[in-house]
Design a protein around this motif. Structure first.
Motif, PDB file in Angstrom:
ATOM      1  N   ALA A 203      -4.015   0.160  -3.617  1.00 16.81           N
ATOM      2  CA  ALA A 203      -2.910   0.635  -2.793  1.00 16.81           C
ATOM      3  C   ALA A 203      -2.515   2.058  -3.157  1.00 16.81           C
ATOM      4  CB  ALA A 203      -1.710  -0.288  -2.954  1.00 16.81           C
ATOM      5  N   GLY A 250       1.544  -6.970   2.932  1.00 18.43           N
ATOM      6  CA  GLY A 250       0.828  -5.891   2.250  1.00 18.43           C
ATOM      7  C   GLY A 250       1.719  -4.773   1.760  1.00 18.43           C
ATOM      8  N   LEU A 251       2.971  -4.738   2.245  1.00 18.14           N
ATOM      9  CA  LEU A 251       3.891  -3.693   1.803  1.00 18.14           C
ATOM     10  C   LEU A 251       4.735  -4.216   0.647  1.00 18.14           C
ATOM     11  CD1 LEU A 251       5.058  -0.806   2.483  1.00 18.14           C
ATOM     12  CD2 LEU A 251       6.802  -1.996   3.805  1.00 18.14           C
ATOM     13  N   HIS A 280       1.214   0.419  -0.382  1.00 23.50           N
ATOM     14  CA  HIS A 280       0.469  -0.292   0.663  1.00 23.50           C
ATOM     15  C   HIS A 280      -0.987   0.167   0.593  1.00 23.50           C
ATOM     16  CE1 HIS A 280      -0.674  -2.055   4.476  1.00 23.50           C
ATOM     17  NE2 HIS A 280       0.526  -2.615   4.575  1.00 23.50           N
ATOM     18  N   ARG A 286       2.232   2.887   4.678  1.00 23.59           N
ATOM     19  CA  ARG A 286       3.124   3.294   3.576  1.00 23.59           C
ATOM     20  C   ARG A 286       3.983   4.484   4.001  1.00 23.59           C
ATOM     21  NH1 ARG A 286       1.851   7.340  -0.003  1.00 23.59           N
ATOM     22  NH2 ARG A 286      -0.328   7.091   0.594  1.00 23.59           N
TER      23      ARG A 286
END
Ligand SMILES: [Zn+2]
Length: 401
Positions: A203, A250-251, A280, A286
């Motif tokens: 990420a 995913g965040l 992210h 992101r």
């Protein structure tokens, strides 16, 4: 037995520390030298030629049968955080060494050479700058980094000079890629009841400092409707960060540090400051989340008649793992009968630095309770057995490709 020996060796290595009673190994210290000597001995027992490169990284080499077939890099780091666990880093080095030993025992010779790397600095404990070892190998150490000094005034460049002349960079060589086995450092594999995962991407991260400025005042004399309380704005913001983080898969978004100033029980806080960390695997997602949080902070400040200062401190892009290498890992996972789990990595790894040199892939191994950077860090040897088989299957598949 392979996996049990790998776990036992991680625990044996964990006794080599700069500090009494807890595991702490920083770059180029006496403990790192002893750790390199011990792991180097295990590499030599596996039949590898062992050296320390010009950046203090340990390198074990197993030559391939075809001199033109290039080299595959395996490994992870041998340095640690302060009061560390036994598996973050060393597991990847020791498991790769075990795979080489197993191939030799089975008299399998690969066409390509395999180098097992034990990086001397990933955590950045000594110089506060991460990936020194892997950036040296990738050939991306810049002058500013070389001039960074530790608490005793010794610079990175001076510490590197102690390892002798030359360069650790592998730039220009025919490399097939870099594959890193690492503990997950999170709880997802445990929750999914799976021993390993193929990593999809590392990420990207944005860090910012967020500051609300209002007006300090007496906690007893200023009526509620006449206040400009910065801590209340910050409280609104912290909860907005949580809502944002939960709004999409995913965040992750975190306020890890916050302060109300001047910080007295009988004073209305005139200023409040927080750290923000947003990650992210997709950079656009992101950046959009960070922009939305900034707007939200501005709206919170405006509604309360406060000033907002937003200072971005760091932004690193996501690193995608190589699809070809990752599919070979996934095929080896399937052949072992383990579930197909794909995970992004929320934490940084040496693979970030190596991705600037060659194709990279990663395999996560489940760790107990998702606990990491802590002495309670632990792995199940049954999971390590799966990981060893996956790495072994990966090497054989790569040889066939
Ligand atoms: Zn690590």
């Amino acid at each position: 037995m392979g996996a049990e020996q790998v776990v036992a060796r991680c625990r044996e290595l964990a006794r080599i520390s700069e500090e009494e009673g807890r595991l702490t190994r920083w770059f180029a210290g006496p403990a790192m030298a002893r750790a390199n000597a011990l792991v180097g001995r295990w590499m030599a027992e596996a039949g590898m030629a062992v050296r320390t490169d010009a950046a203090g990284n340990l390198v074990g080499r197993q030559p391939g049968s075809d001199a033109d077939a290039g080299t595959l890099l395996l490994g992870s780091h041998l340095d640690t955080v302060r009061d560390a666990g036994a598996f973050d880093g060393p597991l990847g080095v020791i498991a790769a060494t075990e795979c080489v030993a197993r191939l030799r025992a089975e008299e399998v010779s690969l066409p390509f050479s395999v180098d097992v790397l034990g990086f001397g600095d990933e955590e950045g404990l000594r110089f506060g700058t991460a990936y020194l070892g892997s950036r040296a190998v990738a050939g991306t150490l810049d002058r500013a980094t070389l001039n960074t000094a530790d608490d005793d005034g010794v610079t990175v460049g001076e510490a590197l000079a102690a390892f002798g002349p030359g360069e650790a960079s592998r730039r220009g060589e025919r490399l097939l890629g870099y594959v890193e086995l690492h503990i997950e450092q999170g709880p997802v594999l445990e929750q999914r009841d799976a021993p390993v995962a193929v990593v999809t991407a590392i990420a990207g991260a944005t860090r910012a400092e967020v500051r609300f400025t209002g007006r300090a005042g007496h906690a007893g004399t200023v009526p509620m409707e006449l206040r400009r309380d910065a801590a209340c704005a910050l409280a609104d913001f912290v909860l907005a960060v949580e809502v944002a983080g939960r709004s999409q898969p995913g965040l992750v978004a975190t306020v890890g540090r916050l302060a109300a100033l001047p910080g007295a029980p009988n004073v209305i806080p005139g200023e409040a400051v927080a750290s923000l960390d947003v990650r992210h695997a997709d950079d656009a997602a992101r950046n959009a989340a960070v922009a939305a949080l900034r707007e939200r902070a501005a709206a919170i400040a405006a509604a309360r008649g406060l000033e907002l200062a937003w200072e971005e401190r760091m932004a690193t892009p996501a690193v995608a793992m190589d699809p070809g290498l990752s599919e070979l890992l996934a095929a080896a996972v399937a052949a072992r009968g383990a579930p197909d789990v794909r995970l992004p990595s929320g934490a940084g790894h040496d693979a970030v630095a190596l991705s600037e040199l060659t194709a990279t892939a990663m395999l996560f191994v489940r760790c107990a309770g998702g606990v990491s950077h802590h002495p309670d860090e632990s792995v199940d040897s049954a999971d390590v057995a799966v990981a060893l088989d996956v790495l072994d299957g990966f090497l054989r598949r790569l040889a066939e490709r």
